[in-house]
Scaffold this active site. Sequence first.
Site, PDB file in Angstrom:
ATOM      1  N   LYS A   1      98.056   8.938  77.390  1.00 51.59           N
ATOM      2  CA  LYS A   1      99.513   8.829  77.326  1.00 51.59           C
ATOM      3  C   LYS A   1      99.944   8.439  75.916  1.00 51.59           C
ATOM      4  O   LYS A   1      99.162   7.909  75.134  1.00 51.59           O
ATOM      5  CB  LYS A   1     100.007   7.779  78.337  1.00 51.59           C
ATOM      6  CG  LYS A   1      99.714   8.146  79.799  1.00 51.59           C
ATOM      7  CD  LYS A   1     100.614   9.269  80.280  1.00 51.59           C
ATOM      8  CE  LYS A   1     100.337   9.639  81.727  1.00 51.59           C
ATOM      9  NZ  LYS A   1      99.189  10.540  81.901  1.00 51.59           N
ATOM     10  N   ASP A   2     101.217   8.690  75.628  1.00 51.15           N
ATOM     11  CA  ASP A   2     101.768   8.402  74.310  1.00 51.15           C
ATOM     12  C   ASP A   2     101.434   6.994  73.844  1.00 51.15           C
ATOM     13  O   ASP A   2     101.377   6.061  74.648  1.00 51.15           O
ATOM     14  CB  ASP A   2     103.297   8.515  74.333  1.00 51.15           C
ATOM     15  CG  ASP A   2     103.767   9.913  74.678  1.00 51.15           C
ATOM     16  OD1 ASP A   2     103.625  10.299  75.842  1.00 51.15           O
ATOM     17  OD2 ASP A   2     104.272  10.594  73.775  1.00 51.15           O
ATOM     18  N   LYS A   3     101.272   6.857  72.544  1.00 53.93           N
ATOM     19  CA  LYS A   3     101.095   5.523  71.986  1.00 53.93           C
ATOM     20  C   LYS A   3     102.453   4.852  71.818  1.00 53.93           C
ATOM     21  O   LYS A   3     102.701   3.788  72.393  1.00 53.93           O
ATOM     22  CB  LYS A   3     100.385   5.589  70.632  1.00 53.93           C
ATOM     23  CG  LYS A   3     100.257   4.216  69.972  1.00 53.93           C
ATOM     24  CD  LYS A   3      99.538   4.283  68.649  1.00 53.93           C
ATOM     25  CE  LYS A   3      99.432   2.896  68.027  1.00 53.93           C
ATOM     26  NZ  LYS A   3      98.725   2.917  66.732  1.00 53.93           N
TER      27      LYS A   3
END
Length: 608
Positions: free
Chosen positions: A233-235
């Site tokens: 998932k996105d940082k």
Amino acid sequence: MDVEDKQTSIQSSEMSNSDQEPPSKKMKIDTNDIKGAQIETNTIRDEKNCMCEKDVGIIEYISKHNGFNAIIKQRYSDFIVNEINMEGDIVRLTSFDIPLIEKTNTNCEVINKIDREKLKEMVENKDHDTQVIIEVEDSKEERTRIHLAIRDHFPALESSTIDVDNGQQKHIKVVYPKSKVFSANRDSRWAANRPKYCKFVLYKENKDTMDTISLISKNMRVNTNLFQYAGTKDKRAKTTQEVTAFKVDAERLKNLNDIMRNMGFGNFRYVSSPLKLGQSSGNHFTLVLRNVEGSDDQIELAVSSLQSHGFINYFGMQRFGTTTVSTHSVGKAILRENYKLAVDLILRPRDGDDKSMIGCRKIWSETKDAKKMLDKLPAYHNIEKSVLYVLSKQGSNMYYNALQAIPRNLRLLYVHSYQSYIWNSMVSRRIQLYGFKLVEGDLVLNTDDNSKGESKMDIKPVVIDEDNMKDYSILDVVLPLPGYEMIYPTNNVGELYKELLAEDGIDITNMKTKHKDFSVPGTYRKMVVKPTHVNKRIIYYNDHTMSLALSDLDILNGVEEPKSIEGGKWKALKLEFSLPTSAYATMALREILKIDTSWAHQSTLNVT
């Protein structure tokens, strides 16, 4: 790579990212999602030379409205992502409760009262320097019951059987695990009636998924390979996803809530099988666009169009890197088997480097001295380090071997990036030729396979003809990412594939390189995606540091829903929608805003 791409990003010069939100002040915003990096004072960029959407084939739109300006992901709290599991449910963190089986599995009273008090004191004081010795009868069954009770009621501690009196007696020693890795794979410490995997919901803020798993492992003293998840998932976001852990107690995971900042662990249950990569059906996004300049009518028109017609399923800018040396240019060199050029592209100077790398890359451009560059290389540049180490040893096939030194999943992303560039370019050309109507020669997948998106399939697509055209729509059309197993459209688009690849020196009929590792079979990707569960809300605000959307952790902690301030200085648009796997939320936002989502454009939008 972020959640939309589900792959690890290749970014040669990673910029640091603090755990805190940026301060409220006049500054430029870096909205690139590849690593969620914020602009650093030591980062050098020339906006004129940075890649824009047109450089990677992103040109067309579905809708006819004019769009409006807004800032994407001004703060990481403006980007909230919840995984959608294989059952189609949005994954949310809603509870910290331990499963009932955890509470009733063993009787703590098998440990005598004095020893129980010692263990409680040890845990409360987090005393890693003491130990508790429990004297037990010379009975293996009794020792096993005590080991299990310690596991269930004192999961932070580790117990072992020791010999005393020259092996005449056996006692149980309890300590905080001092070794780097605590083994959670002991059948003697795991109840036979309990499934072997603990599935839990992981909430995280401003951290990469893999980095988060490493932090969990370090704090629990277990191996990272005990954890499995469906995708990264996105940082630079607030994200929620499911994770499984092999023979790890729910209570041990729950205890992390007290010690790990900007994270949450909950919704525990025990399951019989682990999660595998790709075992999700998409993601639900809650996004905040700030400094919106469009009128309410413009916003309504744009969001309604997205909901009704969808967006072109382009690969977003984060697929192609953050510097002026794009990842797809490296991939093209690899597919042409020009490994020397590929290595040079990885090492050569580029806008977007931090100061520590400017002089380092200059060494390479001026001298091609791998050993000298390696000696000056900052420690965190692992891709360059791997390449330079091999080059410094010389030897035959050193450029190919240097690429092989890069971890496989990373080096293949160069090739995947080039495939993505071709796909973007071809979908734009297909739209320019035929618009958004279904035409003979288009390719579609059978209904049962449409949900599989970009994953490799052992099926042949259906070619649209006069007889079956009525059974499909533009939402069913797929285009191939080029590879040796692909079938191409039988209309003019198929010929355009051949021409574009030929311009890059690649033969579409011979995409198997002599090195199997860089031979890609290709896959199919939907041309248009229509989001579901679309909702919008307009919010007026005065404070740039104010969060305008609630995360799962906010809701659990009882945070109130942000209120719109009448007469507020700025307007924000809060959007919610769900997307299938392999679709980019930034491309959905592009369709609404009609602005370039590249760093070069977004960085020109000031906070004030």
